[in-house]
Design a protein around this motif. Structure first.
Motif, PDB file in Angstrom:
ATOM      1  N   ASP A 134       0.831  -1.200   0.000  1.00  0.00           N
ATOM      2  CA  ASP A 134       0.000   0.000   0.000  1.00  0.00           C
ATOM      3  C   ASP A 134       0.867   1.253   0.000  1.00  0.00           C
ATOM      4  N   TYR A 135       1.856   1.253   0.878  1.00  0.00           N
ATOM      5  CA  TYR A 135       2.699   2.438   1.004  1.00  0.00           C
ATOM      6  C   TYR A 135       3.480   2.685  -0.282  1.00  0.00           C
ATOM      7  N   ASP A 136       3.968   1.625  -0.887  1.00  0.00           N
ATOM      8  CA  ASP A 136       4.733   1.792  -2.122  1.00  0.00           C
ATOM      9  C   ASP A 136       3.862   2.344  -3.237  1.00  0.00           C
ATOM     10  N   ALA A 137       2.659   1.789  -3.379  1.00  0.00           N
ATOM     11  CA  ALA A 137       1.759   2.263  -4.434  1.00  0.00           C
ATOM     12  C   ALA A 137       1.377   3.719  -4.219  1.00  0.00           C
ATOM     13  N   GLY A 138       1.147   4.105  -2.962  1.00  0.00           N
ATOM     14  CA  GLY A 138       0.739   5.470  -2.678  1.00  0.00           C
ATOM     15  C   GLY A 138       1.869   6.479  -2.797  1.00  0.00           C
ATOM     16  N   SER A 139       3.072   6.083  -2.391  1.00  0.00           N
ATOM     17  CA  SER A 139       4.199   7.027  -2.345  1.00  0.00           C
ATOM     18  C   SER A 139       4.940   7.160  -3.666  1.00  0.00           C
ATOM     19  N   GLY A 140       4.905   6.111  -4.483  1.00  0.00           N
ATOM     20  CA  GLY A 140       5.604   6.152  -5.766  1.00  0.00           C
ATOM     21  C   GLY A 140       7.079   5.800  -5.699  1.00  0.00           C
ATOM     22  N   TRP A 141       7.539   5.213  -4.586  1.00  0.00           N
ATOM     23  CA  TRP A 141       8.971   4.934  -4.458  1.00  0.00           C
ATOM     24  C   TRP A 141       9.485   3.934  -5.488  1.00  0.00           C
ATOM     25  N   SER A 142       8.741   2.866  -5.776  1.00  0.00           N
ATOM     26  CA  SER A 142       9.281   1.876  -6.721  1.00  0.00           C
ATOM     27  C   SER A 142       9.316   2.408  -8.144  1.00  0.00           C
ATOM     28  N   LYS A 143       8.385   3.309  -8.497  1.00  0.00           N
ATOM     29  CA  LYS A 143       8.452   3.929  -9.823  1.00  0.00           C
ATOM     30  C   LYS A 143       9.725   4.770  -9.938  1.00  0.00           C
ATOM     31  N   MET A 144      10.042   5.509  -8.882  1.00  0.00           N
ATOM     32  CA  MET A 144      11.263   6.304  -8.901  1.00  0.00           C
ATOM     33  C   MET A 144      12.496   5.413  -8.930  1.00  0.00           C
ATOM     34  N   ALA A 145      12.447   4.279  -8.224  1.00  0.00           N
ATOM     35  CA  ALA A 145      13.561   3.327  -8.246  1.00  0.00           C
ATOM     36  C   ALA A 145      13.786   2.783  -9.647  1.00  0.00           C
TER      37      ALA A 145
END
Length: 363
Positions: free
Chosen positions: A70-81
């Motif tokens: 949930d946190y990853d989808a909401g924050s966008g961290w993996s897209k930036m990674a």
């Protein structure tokens, strides 16, 4: 003003349900066999298809009721990674440890060096660095709410591990050791004075430096964790860095106030972002392309994910909004029915109250 007993009584009557997921399917993998794991945590991680040279690791700590996906989808961290070639580690709280998935930032057995959840997170980091050949000098940590408080825990107890940290709607290190104290600190009551805050931090590890850089993010309308905690975090770390009381830079970034304290070398050491009118949650700018709105994920026109990553040297420049924006008129906070004081604010306080009340002490 409600007393602790009033709050506990309310949480007994109003046991919250499960948080609704905001992700279609997780992109994260499970990390196993990372050590003795005295905190009894799980761990997820993400590796982009192409890692940068000397790849960095970002440790991301979710808030109460949340899970890593949930946190990853909401924050966008993996897209930036994906775009910039760094790895992600998501420690995950379990209901056996905390009734509503809050990290136990207020339990001495979990916030001490070589203890509990803090040590479990340290072991996860060591496993990730070893297995995926990540750069040990490029490790960072961020977190929201209870995750922000736990980010401060690992920064304080293992400062030699981290190059930088970002605390969002969190609390200063080791200022509560009971449930009632945790409630008080969240409300801004009983926070130690600056000298004591610094003494607590220095005693956490015996570290002599250099210290991690830090950014602190907090909404000015946060009714769950008082904004006084953001100022206390700055005071706690300002002493470690030997910085003056007056910020070296006061500016407006994406319509929001940013104060910066610089070291003698001119580099930013501490930054405080005060997000006008924002409640309890993660500041996002959905138009930037990173993250999406959801529970505790608030589209307020500034991407904390983009600015944090840029401050750590993970990106060449912070993402900006895709539409034109008037420099003279800061973006207004978007208020939905769920964000109004007697819905979201009361719901969050109920959730965190229930989580604290049902926290299980580890043997």
């Amino acid at each position: 003003m409600r007393t602790i007993s009033d709050t506990l009584a309310r949480t007994t009557r109003l046991k919250p349900g499960k948080a609704e997921p905001v992700h279609p399917r997780s992109r994260l993998l499970t990390l196993t066999d990372f050590g003795s794991n005295p905190g009894g945590l799980k761990a997820k991680y993400y590796l982009p298809k192409s890692l940068a040279k000397k790849p960095a690791l970002v440790v991301v700590l979710h808030g109460c009721t949340q899970i890593p996906a949930d946190y990853d989808a909401g924050s966008g961290w993996s897209k930036m990674a994906d775009e910039h070639g760094f790895a992600l580690l998501y420690p995950q709280q379990l209901r056996d440890n905390n009734g509503n998935l809050c990290f136990n930032w207020f339990l001495p057995d979990d916030f001490g060096r070589e203890k509990g959840e803090a040590l479990s997170i340290r072991q996860m980091i060591a496993a990730m660095v070893s297995r995926h050949k990540l750069a040990s000098e490029r490790i960072y940590v961020t977190g929201l709410s209870a995750g922000g408080a736990m980010a401060n825990v690992v920064l304080a107890t293992y400062p030699e591990v981290f190059a930088g940290g970002a605390i969002i709607a969190g609390l200063p290190y080791a200022t509560a050791s009971t449930v009632s104290e945790a409630f008080d600190r969240m409300r801004g009551h009983g926070i130690p004075q600056a000298r004591e805050l610094r003494t607590i931090l220095r005693a956490a590890s015996g570290h002599t430096g250099p210290w991690p850089t830090l950014s602190v993010w907090h909404g000015t309308n946060d009714g769950t964790v008082s904004e006084a905690n953001a100022r206390a975090i700055v005071e706690q770390w300002r002493g470690a860095h030997g910085l003056g009381s007056t910020p070296d830079v006061t500016e407006t970034v994406d319509g929001q106030a940013r104060n910066v304290w610089k070291g003698i070398d001119g580099r930013d050491r501490i930054a405080l972002y005060s997000i006008r009118d924002m409640g309890h949650g993660l500041p996002l700018d959905v138009a930037s392309g990173y993250g999406k709105s959801g529970p505790y994920m608030l589209d307020v026109g500034i991407s904390s994910t983009a600015h944090i990553a840029h401050s750590w040297g993970l990106t060449r420049k912070p993402a900006r909004r895709r539409q034109n924006r008037s420099a003279a008129k800061p973006p207004s906070v978007r208020v939905t029915p769920a964000d109004r004081p007697f819905s979201l604010g009361e719901k969050i306080r109920t959730v965190i109250g229930y989580a604290l009340r049902t926290t299980r002490l580890k043997p």
